[in-house]
Design a protein around this motif. Structure first.
Motif, mmCIF file in Angstrom:
data_model
loop_
_atom_site.group_PDB
_atom_site.id
_atom_site.type_symbol
_atom_site.label_atom_id
_atom_site.label_comp_id
_atom_site.label_asym_id
_atom_site.label_seq_id
_atom_site.Cartn_x
_atom_site.Cartn_y
_atom_site.Cartn_z
ATOM 1 N N SER A 5 -3.840 37.321 -5.869
ATOM 2 C CA SER A 5 -3.215 37.487 -6.813
ATOM 3 C C SER A 5 -2.506 39.148 -6.974
ATOM 4 O O SER A 5 -0.952 39.085 -6.977
ATOM 5 C CB SER A 5 -3.645 37.477 -8.191
ATOM 6 N N TRP B 63 3.961 42.632 -14.791
ATOM 7 C CA TRP B 63 3.195 41.092 -14.594
ATOM 8 C C TRP B 63 3.647 39.817 -13.694
ATOM 9 O O TRP B 63 4.861 39.383 -13.953
ATOM 10 C CB TRP B 63 3.455 40.988 -16.053
ATOM 11 N N ALA C 145 2.430 35.447 -13.462
ATOM 12 C CA ALA C 145 1.293 34.252 -14.300
ATOM 13 C C ALA C 145 1.596 33.625 -13.929
ATOM 14 O O ALA C 145 2.124 33.074 -13.359
ATOM 15 C CB ALA C 145 1.565 33.745 -16.025
ATOM 16 N N TYR C 146 0.422 32.662 -13.307
ATOM 17 C CA TYR C 146 0.120 31.340 -12.399
ATOM 18 C C TYR C 146 1.080 31.520 -11.053
ATOM 19 O O TYR C 146 2.030 30.853 -10.704
ATOM 20 C CB TYR C 146 0.867 29.865 -13.756
ATOM 21 N N GLU D 64 4.407 29.603 -12.333
ATOM 22 C CA GLU D 64 5.334 31.449 -11.955
ATOM 23 C C GLU D 64 5.866 31.392 -13.534
ATOM 24 O O GLU D 64 7.131 30.699 -13.452
ATOM 25 C CB GLU D 64 5.126 31.292 -10.736
ATOM 26 N N ARG E 168 2.868 34.973 -22.881
ATOM 27 C CA ARG E 168 1.408 34.539 -22.256
ATOM 28 C C ARG E 168 0.651 33.775 -23.355
ATOM 29 O O ARG E 168 0.368 32.629 -23.170
ATOM 30 C CB ARG E 168 0.714 35.817 -21.902
ATOM 31 N N ASP F 111 -3.423 35.301 -15.122
ATOM 32 C CA ASP F 111 -2.222 36.428 -14.986
ATOM 33 C C ASP F 111 -2.808 37.637 -14.606
ATOM 34 O O ASP F 111 -4.306 38.257 -13.960
ATOM 35 C CB ASP F 111 -1.357 36.187 -15.991
ATOM 36 N N TYR G 154 -1.682 42.142 -13.774
ATOM 37 C CA TYR G 154 -0.153 42.899 -13.666
ATOM 38 C C TYR G 154 -0.921 44.313 -13.278
ATOM 39 O O TYR G 154 -1.713 44.729 -13.364
ATOM 40 C CB TYR G 154 0.272 42.890 -15.530
#
Length: 252
Positions: free
Chosen positions: A144, A203, A205-206, A212, A230, A242, A244
């Protein structure tokens, strides 16, 4: 002898599998999956999709419920130790029962097996018990952290500067003063009030999925929006993953 392959599968996009991962999966007889419940059914479904694309005919998909653990324990280290022990007992039994001599089993690991994933530690526990013998092979995956940097179109580090990777639990004590850039993972409830508002945050997420979400900017400006977005996304999906990057003010 049995063989277990721990295969990194990226962050959600089936096309993130490396050629090595595709080849390794094509030779697998059984895939072992720990099911985290209905809220995270998407994670099991993605593994099924990957197997449908790349595994050989007749692959066995072995699913078992992941042992429960307390999410906000007073004794974090002790809780994780007990959870790993429970996982090791469960997986040892599954491998012994579901994988024959000479067969190849696999665990499909989100991201990369070397970065904040417990699979290799669990397998080490099983091996150390001495009751079940198997060879272990590891296939790296796209993490990630890599996808986050790619989506924001930034290098992870500045020229000659360090990068620190930590967890949300550790971030509560503040940033490492020596780190120019800090990647934060496993932050269940991001809070930024104690941090310098002039930091830049990237940042995501997904990451790698159709859901995403990306945000970036001055922490003091976008931090509250990230917390709101979030929370909404977690309520909508029932789960969230997630990460960051926090970067000190300065020249890029």
């Amino acid at each position: 002898m049995r063989t277990i392959r721990v295969i990194g599968i990226g962050t959600g996009d089936p096309e993130q599998l490396t050629l090595q991962a595709v080849r390794a999966l094509s030779e697998v007889d059984a895939v072992f999956v720990l099911d985290k419940g209905s809220e995270k059914a998407d994670l099991v479904a993605l593994r099924r999709e990957i197997c449908a694309r790349h595994a050989k005919a007749g692959l066995r998909f072995v699913v078992a419920g992941d042992p429960e653990r307390e999410r906000r324990p007073a004794d974090y280290a002790g809780t994780v130790e007990a959870w790993h022990a429970a996982r090791a007992s469960l997986l040892e039994a599954l491998i012994a029962d579901e994988l024959g001599a000479g067969e190849v089993g696999a665990f499909l690991v989100w991201g990369d097996p070397a970065l904040y994933d417990s699979t290799l530690r669990i397998l080490e526990r099983i091996t150390a018990r001495g009751r079940l013998a198997f060879a272990c092979e590891v296939v790296p995956g796209i993490s990630s952290v890599q996808v986050l940097a790619a989506r924001h179109r930034i290098p992870l580090n500045r020229i000659g500067a360090p990068v620190h990777i930590t967890t949300g639990r550790r971030l509560a004590a503040g940033l490492d003063p020596e780190a120019d850039s800090t990647v934060v993972m496993l932050d269940a409830d991001p809070r930024f009030d104690h941090l310098d508002p002039e930091l830049t945050i990237y940042w995501g997420a997904y990451l790698g999925t159709r859901d995403e979400i990306l945000r970036s900017g001055r922490l003091g400006t976008v931090g509250p929006e990230i917390r709101r977005v979030r929370a909404e996304a977690r309520a909508r999906h029932g789960w969230i993953m997630d990460t960051y990057l926090l970067r000190k003010p300065g020249a890029e």
